[in-house]
Scaffold this motif. Sequence first.
Motif, mmCIF file in Angstrom:
data_model
loop_
_atom_site.group_PDB
_atom_site.id
_atom_site.type_symbol
_atom_site.label_atom_id
_atom_site.label_comp_id
_atom_site.label_asym_id
_atom_site.label_seq_id
_atom_site.Cartn_x
_atom_site.Cartn_y
_atom_site.Cartn_z
ATOM 1 N N ILE A 223 45.990 7.663 8.821
ATOM 2 C CA ILE A 223 44.834 8.455 9.232
ATOM 3 C C ILE A 223 43.715 7.542 9.743
ATOM 4 O O ILE A 223 43.010 7.882 10.704
ATOM 5 N N PHE A 224 43.560 6.346 9.173
ATOM 6 C CA PHE A 224 42.571 5.399 9.696
ATOM 7 C C PHE A 224 42.932 5.018 11.129
ATOM 8 O O PHE A 224 42.055 4.928 12.002
ATOM 9 N N GLU A 225 44.201 4.759 11.369
ATOM 10 C CA GLU A 225 44.634 4.385 12.720
ATOM 11 C C GLU A 225 44.476 5.548 13.698
ATOM 12 O O GLU A 225 44.132 5.341 14.867
ATOM 13 N N ARG A 266 38.816 -1.959 2.553
ATOM 14 C CA ARG A 266 38.280 -2.918 3.521
ATOM 15 C C ARG A 266 39.379 -3.457 4.439
ATOM 16 O O ARG A 266 39.200 -3.556 5.663
ATOM 17 N N ALA A 267 40.518 -3.794 3.862
ATOM 18 C CA ALA A 267 41.619 -4.354 4.647
ATOM 19 C C ALA A 267 42.163 -3.337 5.643
ATOM 20 O O ALA A 267 42.469 -3.673 6.795
ATOM 21 N N LEU A 268 42.281 -2.081 5.220
ATOM 22 C CA LEU A 268 42.770 -1.040 6.127
ATOM 23 C C LEU A 268 41.818 -0.825 7.293
ATOM 24 O O LEU A 268 42.251 -0.650 8.439
ATOM 25 N N LEU A 269 40.528 -0.832 7.021
ATOM 26 C CA LEU A 269 39.543 -0.650 8.086
ATOM 27 C C LEU A 269 39.611 -1.799 9.089
ATOM 28 O O LEU A 269 39.592 -1.588 10.309
ATOM 29 N N ALA A 270 39.690 -3.010 8.586
ATOM 30 C CA ALA A 270 39.772 -4.165 9.478
ATOM 31 C C ALA A 270 41.030 -4.092 10.333
ATOM 32 O O ALA A 270 40.993 -4.356 11.544
ATOM 33 N N GLY A 271 42.151 -3.727 9.718
ATOM 34 C CA GLY A 271 43.404 -3.635 10.447
ATOM 35 C C GLY A 271 43.397 -2.557 11.515
ATOM 36 O O GLY A 271 44.103 -2.665 12.522
ATOM 37 N N ALA A 272 42.608 -1.503 11.296
ATOM 38 C CA ALA A 272 42.538 -0.407 12.255
ATOM 39 C C ALA A 272 41.503 -0.648 13.355
ATOM 40 O O ALA A 272 41.387 0.156 14.281
ATOM 41 N N GLY A 273 40.747 -1.740 13.249
ATOM 42 C CA GLY A 273 39.783 -2.055 14.304
ATOM 43 C C GLY A 273 38.361 -1.622 14.021
ATOM 44 O O GLY A 273 37.596 -1.363 14.962
ATOM 45 N N PHE A 274 37.984 -1.569 12.750
ATOM 46 C CA PHE A 274 36.627 -1.169 12.387
ATOM 47 C C PHE A 274 35.851 -2.345 11.803
ATOM 48 O O PHE A 274 36.411 -3.188 11.097
ATOM 49 N N ASP A 275 34.562 -2.376 12.073
ATOM 50 C CA ASP A 275 33.623 -3.235 11.364
ATOM 51 C C ASP A 275 32.863 -2.376 10.367
ATOM 52 O O ASP A 275 32.477 -1.238 10.679
ATOM 53 N N ILE A 276 32.640 -2.891 9.190
ATOM 54 C CA ILE A 276 31.978 -2.131 8.135
ATOM 55 C C ILE A 276 30.462 -2.270 8.265
ATOM 56 O O ILE A 276 29.926 -3.382 8.265
ATOM 57 N N VAL A 297 31.423 4.912 2.613
ATOM 58 C CA VAL A 297 31.698 3.896 3.625
ATOM 59 C C VAL A 297 31.264 4.391 5.001
ATOM 60 O O VAL A 297 31.545 5.535 5.379
ATOM 61 N N VAL A 298 30.592 3.527 5.741
ATOM 62 C CA VAL A 298 30.293 3.765 7.151
ATOM 63 C C VAL A 298 30.853 2.583 7.937
ATOM 64 O O VAL A 298 30.511 1.423 7.656
ATOM 65 N N ALA A 299 31.749 2.879 8.883
ATOM 66 C CA ALA A 299 32.388 1.834 9.684
ATOM 67 C C ALA A 299 32.205 2.148 11.162
ATOM 68 O O ALA A 299 32.067 3.307 11.556
ATOM 69 N N VAL A 300 32.217 1.107 11.980
ATOM 70 C CA VAL A 300 31.992 1.242 13.420
ATOM 71 C C VAL A 300 33.217 0.727 14.164
ATOM 72 O O VAL A 300 33.705 -0.377 13.880
ATOM 73 N N ALA A 305 37.488 -4.082 24.528
ATOM 74 C CA ALA A 305 37.326 -5.210 25.442
ATOM 75 C C ALA A 305 36.839 -6.445 24.696
ATOM 76 O O ALA A 305 37.277 -7.565 24.960
ATOM 77 N N ALA A 306 35.959 -6.225 23.739
ATOM 78 C CA ALA A 306 35.459 -7.351 22.952
ATOM 79 C C ALA A 306 36.576 -7.961 22.121
ATOM 80 O O ALA A 306 36.674 -9.178 21.966
ATOM 81 N N GLU A 307 37.452 -7.104 21.573
ATOM 82 C CA GLU A 307 38.583 -7.593 20.791
ATOM 83 C C GLU A 307 39.486 -8.466 21.645
ATOM 84 O O GLU A 307 39.920 -9.545 21.235
ATOM 85 N N VAL A 308 39.784 -8.000 22.864
ATOM 86 C CA VAL A 308 40.634 -8.771 23.762
ATOM 87 C C VAL A 308 39.976 -10.110 24.090
ATOM 88 O O VAL A 308 40.622 -11.162 24.106
ATOM 89 N N GLY A 309 38.674 -10.086 24.339
ATOM 90 C CA GLY A 309 37.958 -11.313 24.645
ATOM 91 C C GLY A 309 38.024 -12.311 23.504
ATOM 92 O O GLY A 309 38.193 -13.516 23.723
ATOM 93 N N GLU A 310 37.908 -11.826 22.275
ATOM 94 C CA GLU A 310 37.983 -12.710 21.120
ATOM 95 C C GLU A 310 39.359 -13.348 21.011
ATOM 96 O O GLU A 310 39.493 -14.540 20.705
#
Length: 324
Positions: A223-225, A266-276, A297-300, A305-310
């Motif tokens: 569901i996070f994904e 926290r790990a699931l959010l990071a894996g799905a592409g969220f910043d906390i 929890v509030v995540a963004v 594009a930023a991910e690809v750049g990193e």
Amino acid sequence: MNPLFFASGNLLADRRAGYAQMLFSAGDFRAAAELMGEALSLAPEWAAGHFRHGEILAEAGDLTAATEAWRTALRLDHTDRLGAALKLELHGALPGLEAAPSAFVETLFDQYAGTFDEALVERLAYRVPELIWEALKRLGRERFAHAIDLGCGTGLMGERLRVLASFLEGMDISAEMLKRAEDKRIYDRLARRDLLTLSALPTGADLVTAADVFMYVGALQRIFETVAGNLQPGGVFAFSVESHAGAEEMVLRPSRRYAHAPAHVRALLAGAGFDIASFEIATIRIDRDEPVEGLIVVAVRRDAAAEVGEIVAAVEAPERPPAH
């Protein structure tokens, strides 16, 4: 819960079950179990009767017989409206269950829809919508173009989101809950959806909330994904979970609700592409006179594009010479 489908259709069986319940209430669990067994001999296909028999047998200390009763209830009602599979998991007889059965959640909330708001807010001191609302205000976002309220129920979260969202829609598995949400005229659109089978959200959303929902979902990765895959870059995902301090990623509690470890969330959010943006521990309700601790929890959603750049920057970065 008091089973919604408790009548057997056999008057004598129902009468004996009623006497069994009186004995149970008086604390005579063994006599109650025996009388409930007699009722079932008159109505052997009564799924709710077997489920209740299992509960009584468990209180009487006969977990082997209780497990067999719940297995029978599950066999007679494979959709599992009463949550027999959760009882079996709690007693180690059905390992690996990762969510409450959809039919159980639907039945539970259909049954309580009429008194839901009063029971939660007045008797259980339910605070999740208020806590999520306060966390969103601290984020500093004053408006959202399109908000989706997952597991919207009767609209307790939607009442707060309405002033933030230009377009607000709610989704819930319970038709009775949706009827009460519609009566409040909060949402621009309502839809009956099962989060366990939800594969996509309407495009264009920049806010997704889930207030007191994920304790019935259990395993949260999918569901996070799904949320991440349909939320605009920079969009906000705000939700609650019940929390626990153990080593397990999630645990099923006797309440038949799942609790999650903060590190796992926290790990699931990071894996799905969220910043906390915020991650707070709070008392979310009172249950049996005890506070229930949860996470708000509030995540963004990160910009793709930023991910690809990193990633490109990390790959192209020159290798540093070893330190001397």
